[in-house]
Design an enzyme around this catalytic site. Structure first.
Site, PDB file in Angstrom:
ATOM      1  N   LEU A 259       0.827  -1.200   0.000  1.00 40.11           N
ATOM      2  CA  LEU A 259       0.000   0.000   0.000  1.00 40.11           C
ATOM      3  C   LEU A 259       0.869   1.261   0.000  1.00 40.11           C
ATOM      4  O   LEU A 259       2.033   1.215   0.384  1.00 40.11           O
ATOM      5  CB  LEU A 259      -0.926  -0.015   1.223  1.00 40.11           C
ATOM      6  N   PRO A 260       0.307   2.403  -0.439  1.00 34.38           N
ATOM      7  CA  PRO A 260       1.138   3.598  -0.638  1.00 34.38           C
ATOM      8  C   PRO A 260       1.673   4.252   0.634  1.00 34.38           C
ATOM      9  O   PRO A 260       2.840   4.639   0.693  1.00 34.38           O
ATOM     10  CB  PRO A 260       0.191   4.562  -1.378  1.00 34.38           C
TER      11      PRO A 260
ATOM     12  N   THR B 110       6.042   0.717   2.151  1.00 34.23           N
ATOM     13  CA  THR B 110       7.098   1.544   2.728  1.00 34.23           C
ATOM     14  C   THR B 110       6.437   2.648   3.537  1.00 34.23           C
ATOM     15  O   THR B 110       5.889   3.597   2.975  1.00 34.23           O
ATOM     16  CB  THR B 110       7.987   2.149   1.638  1.00 34.23           C
TER      17      THR B 110
ATOM     18  N   LYS C 196      14.805  -0.145   4.366  1.00 31.00           N
ATOM     19  CA  LYS C 196      14.225   0.373   3.126  1.00 31.00           C
ATOM     20  C   LYS C 196      14.310   1.894   3.056  1.00 31.00           C
ATOM     21  O   LYS C 196      14.624   2.465   2.008  1.00 31.00           O
ATOM     22  CB  LYS C 196      12.769  -0.080   2.995  1.00 31.00           C
TER      23      LYS C 196
ATOM     24  N   LYS D 293       7.714  11.262  -0.297  1.00 32.02           N
ATOM     25  CA  LYS D 293       7.254  10.670   0.957  1.00 32.02           C
ATOM     26  C   LYS D 293       8.365   9.892   1.637  1.00 32.02           C
ATOM     27  O   LYS D 293       8.619  10.036   2.844  1.00 32.02           O
ATOM     28  CB  LYS D 293       6.062   9.743   0.684  1.00 32.02           C
TER      29      LYS D 293
END
EC number: 1.1.1.31
Length: 327
Positions: A78-79, A112, A191, A266
């Site tokens: 998911l974003p 992430t 990450k 982001k």
């Protein structure tokens, strides 16, 4: 890709975006005969398209809760953190709503997001369903890697975690490597560190390519110089921001596809926040974040691949000898 009989017969996938859809596609290809992949996304068309590719394998679900009710293993991609929190913890439609004290599901989040949200979800799941396992396992490799099943998974697990062999087996159809990073949320820390470096390398590669080209060097020659020298990096070799240098790179297709510039903004922001939280000094962070923030708002850059910062910085997109059109 041949089917893998060691995979479970009931798996779930929530989030069929630019990364999730090719990952779920590769997973569906690898499932053994008789298996089902229960999927959900807020974009119904994405679910319909995957079902059309694998009509006997993919089962369309109306919510993340429905996915978890049917699947023994659920992966999410998911974003942002708010989306992950809702998918897992929404009391009526979330994954946790399908669990109870005796559930023994395996949940893997490859989104992430910030480590605090991940640890909060983990804590809530542990209290509600102590037999359920939850791991962060974000990926690196971009959309090309997701399509080719060559992404690397950074698992929030120690090398001695008894679930690690199972995790590695489950993730293998979608990626080339699973790296245990030490424990809960440390896959995410890895990450964010990776994307911080990748994002800054993209800016540096864009500036260096533009500088050399303005001096009179062909883009492909300059990329060959970097590949042979100490500046060698994956961004230059595979995702070169200059159109026409790498035929498969998003830059060679109008910066369409790939990893959206807003998502890089982001991630750089999350990385800068993580550095501040752990007391690390990163002198390039504010400058890099500023570039991605501005590019995200630029009309000719927004919603395009993050390597579009080359365009934002005024890089030359048309050069003699270019073989692939930029638009």
């Amino acid at each position: 890709m041949s089917s893998d009989s060691s995979l479970p017969l009931a798996m779930g996938f929530v989030g069929l975006g630019a990364m999730g859809k090719p990952m779920a596609t590769n997973l569906a290809k690898a499932l053994p005969a008789g298996a089902h992949l229960y999927v959900h996304d807020i974009v119904a068309a994405a679910v319909d398209e995957l079902h059309a590719l694998f009509p006997t394998i993919v089962v369309e679900c109306g919510s993340a809760r429905e996915v978890a009710q049917n699947a023994d293993v659920v992966l999410t991609m998911l974003p942002e953190g708010a989306h992950v929190k809702s998918v897992y913890l929404n009391p009526s439609t979330g994954i946790m709503a399908a669990l109870n004290q005796t559930s023994t599901k395996l949940l893997i989040d490859s989104s992430t997001i910030d480590t605090a949200t991940n640890l909060h979800i983990r804590s809530q799941l542990a209290t509600h369903s102590p037999g359920t396992s939850f791991y962060d396992a974000p990926v690196s490799g971009g959309v090309l890697g997701a399509e080719r099943a060559t992404v690397a998974f950074f698992a929030g697990a120690s090398p001695s975690d008894p679930t690690l062999p199972r995790l590695t087996c489950l993730l293998q159809p979608m990626g080339s490597k699973t790296i245990p990073c030490g424990g809960a949320s440390l896959g995410l820390a890895a990450k964010l560190s990776n994307n911080y470096l990748s994002g800054l390398i993209t800016i540096a590669t864009s500036e260096a390519m533009d500088m050399g080209m303005r001096a009179g060097i062909r883009a492909d020659v300059l990329a060959s110089v970097f590949k042979a020298g100490t500046a060698q990096n994956t961004i230059c070799d595979v995702f070169n921001p200059v159109p026409g240098v790498c035929a498969a790179a998003p830059s060679s297709h109008g910066y369409v596809g790939g990893f959206r510039v807003q998502l890089m903004r982001k991630d750089i922001g999350l990385a800068v926040a993580l550095a501040r939280h752990v007391g690390a000094r990163n002198v390039l962070g504010a400058a890099g974040l500023g570039v991605y923030a501005a590019a995200s708002e630029a009309e000719d850059c927004r919603d395009r691949d993050s390597r579009v910062v080359y365009r934002y910085l005024g890089g030359k997109e048309h050069w003699e000898g270019k073989e692939v059109a930029a638009e």
